[in-house]
Write an enzyme that holds these catalytic residues in place. Structure first.
Site, PDB file in Angstrom:
ATOM      1  N   HIS A  99       5.124 -19.016  -1.880  1.00  0.00           N
ATOM      2  CA  HIS A  99       5.113 -18.283  -3.156  1.00  0.00           C
ATOM      3  C   HIS A  99       5.187 -19.268  -4.319  1.00  0.00           C
ATOM      4  O   HIS A  99       4.475 -19.140  -5.297  1.00  0.00           O
ATOM      5  CB  HIS A  99       6.320 -17.335  -3.226  1.00  0.00           C
ATOM      6  N   LYS A 120       6.099  -3.914   7.376  1.00  0.00           N
ATOM      7  CA  LYS A 120       5.665  -3.993   5.974  1.00  0.00           C
ATOM      8  C   LYS A 120       4.688  -5.164   5.805  1.00  0.00           C
ATOM      9  O   LYS A 120       3.696  -5.072   5.083  1.00  0.00           O
ATOM     10  CB  LYS A 120       6.890  -4.170   5.064  1.00  0.00           C
ATOM     11  N   ASP A 161      -7.408   6.504   2.053  1.00  0.00           N
ATOM     12  CA  ASP A 161      -6.109   7.132   1.769  1.00  0.00           C
ATOM     13  C   ASP A 161      -5.004   6.306   2.434  1.00  0.00           C
ATOM     14  O   ASP A 161      -4.734   6.447   3.621  1.00  0.00           O
ATOM     15  CB  ASP A 161      -6.166   8.565   2.328  1.00  0.00           C
ATOM     16  N   GLU A 194       0.392  -8.036  -4.950  1.00  0.00           N
ATOM     17  CA  GLU A 194       1.383  -9.038  -4.529  1.00  0.00           C
ATOM     18  C   GLU A 194       0.758 -10.420  -4.328  1.00  0.00           C
ATOM     19  O   GLU A 194      -0.263 -10.561  -3.650  1.00  0.00           O
ATOM     20  CB  GLU A 194       2.034  -8.569  -3.208  1.00  0.00           C
TER      21      GLU A 194
END
Ligand code: MEV
Length: 429
Positions: free
Chosen positions: A377, A263, A279, A85
């Site tokens: 962004h 998130k 992991d 991302e």
């Protein structure tokens, strides 16, 4: 006397890759072979991949970035992040810079205690069975520890038991938790082996039947706690501090927002977990089950304003990661990333990852509470287009800025701007 190492590297993002790699080489003391590995796009060879999983047909590379500016527990870190991302690495570096202004991030991890669950069923007297298991604690711990003498020698191993009776859809079950200090490993292998080994003994002393013998990913005895203070002036004033606190309160009151809030934390956490060959599904499962431990899904962090009007951020989450075992010592890039971090124990790695999660969260909330995240962004996207169109050095930001101002982020427009700037011609408003 050698010069103190610093992760504070202004303009790192503007440097060509070779220069970034040179700085990294110096910071982490990397060898020429390790630098070659970094440059090799397919650093994971097929032979090694075959050792790792089944039915291999190839490998799947991700971009690896370096987050700068991290000062954690008074030590400078350059943090490798593997992620697809855009903006995440830049955001982490930016937030680390903000935290640095307040003295950096403090992070502490608990001992590496993992839980192995043994599910006992088919007992007529579940509470009686529970007591029998507790009465035989020493024997059970001995059977568990006989499985892993090396871990025991290192000071780890099965340390304690917890036993609960739960009432399920198919009747009562007696659940034994084997508490194992797995030291520098993630621990799944050690814990699962021990859980399987003690099961027959538990069946023998209770007369019941054991079904599952497996680690719990709700690793709530292996927590990391990170804290930062960001001076209000560094953030742009008390209004921004208030905005961030209000953004957190939204997440605290609403699981729909809390999911996205968390998130954002996991953007940082996972990127380092992946880069170090750990992991990330286990870490994700632990994080979200911990966030829901009271029956309501909550944010993993808290943002408050202190008496000076400065921002105080804290994060608490389970973090089951290792620096030995699994892919950490097999995957060449994971080994390299651990060297770049220079962490000596799994505990130290957890402390770094917790700090990155907190910084990542700060970056997202600061942007959301002010200009929104799209601007960042767009800026990165525009810079990429400018570089693709041939801009270098100072020109990159200039071309990107003009494209954003015109609302036209396109390759042909970037080329046109570069030509005009080179010829000294004005660019129409
Ligand atoms: C995007 O990957 C992450 C954010 O949505 C996190 C957040 O909303 O806090 C920006």
């Amino acid at each position: 006397m050698s010069k103190a190492k610093t992760s504070r590297i202004p303009g790192f993002y503007n440097l060509p890759i070779e220069e970034r790699v040179r700085i990294l080489k110096e910071f982490a003391g990397l060898t020429d072979e390790e630098i070659e590995l970094l440059k090799k796009v397919g650093a994971l060879d097929l032979k090694t991949a075959e050792i790792m999983i089944e039915n291999v047909v190839g490998t799947f590379p991700l971009p690896l970035g370096i987050a700068t500016n991290f000062l954690i527990n008074g030590k400078d870190y350059l943090v490798p992040m593997a992620i697809e991302e855009t903006s995440v690495v830049a955001a982490a570096s930016h937030a680390a810079k903000l935290c640095r202004a307040g003295g950096g991030i403090t992070s502490t991890a608990t001992e590496s205690i993992m839980i192995g669950q043994i599910q006992l069923t088919k007992v007529r007297d579940p509470y009686g069975a529970k007591m029998k298991i507790i009465e035989h604690k020493d024997e059970i711990l001995k059977i568990a520890n006989d499985q892993d003498p090396i871990l025991v020698k290192l000071g780890g191993g099965a340390k304690d038991l917890e036993v609960r009776v739960i009432h399920s859809a198919v009747g009562p079950m007696v659940i034994t938790h084997l508490l194992v200090d797995v030291k520098d490993a993630m621990g799944a292998n050690a814990v699962n082996t021990m859980a399987e080994a003690v099961a027959p003994y538990i069946e023998k002393i209770t007369g019941g039947r054991v079904y599952l013998r497996i680690i719990s990913n709700l690793a709530d005895k292996r927590l990391v706690r990170a804290r930062c203070i960001v001076p209000k002036d560094v953030l742009g004033g008390e209004e921004v501090v208030d905005g961030i606190v209000i953004a957190w309160a939204f997440a605290d009151a609403d699981p729909y927002r809390a999911a996205t809030h968390n998130k954002g934390i996991m953007n940082g956490v996972d990127a380092v977990v992946i880069a170090t060959g750990n992991d990330w599904r286990a870490v994700e499962a632990g994080a979200h089950s911990y966030a829901a431990r009271w029956g309501v899904y909550k944010p993993l962090s808290v943002w408050e304003k202190n008496e000076n009007g400065d921002l105080v951020g804290t994060l608490e989450m389970p973090l089951a990661i290792g620096i030995v075992g699994g892919a950490t010592k097999v995957h060449p890039m994971a080994k390299l990333c651990l060297k770049i971090l220079g962490v000596k124990t799994a505990k130290e790695l957890a402390e770094v990852i917790g700090a990155v999660g907190l910084a990542q969260n700060l970056a997202a909330l600061r942007a959301l509470a002010t200009e929104g995240i799209q601007r960042g962004h767009m800026k990165l996207h525009a810079r990429n287009i400018a570089v693709m169109a041939g801009a270098t050095g100072d020109l990159v930001d200039k071309v990107a800025e003009i494209m954003i101002k015109h609302g036209k982020i396109r390759f042909d427009f970037a080329q046109e701007i570069i030509e005009k700037l080179k010829r000294g011609e004005p660019i129409e408003e």
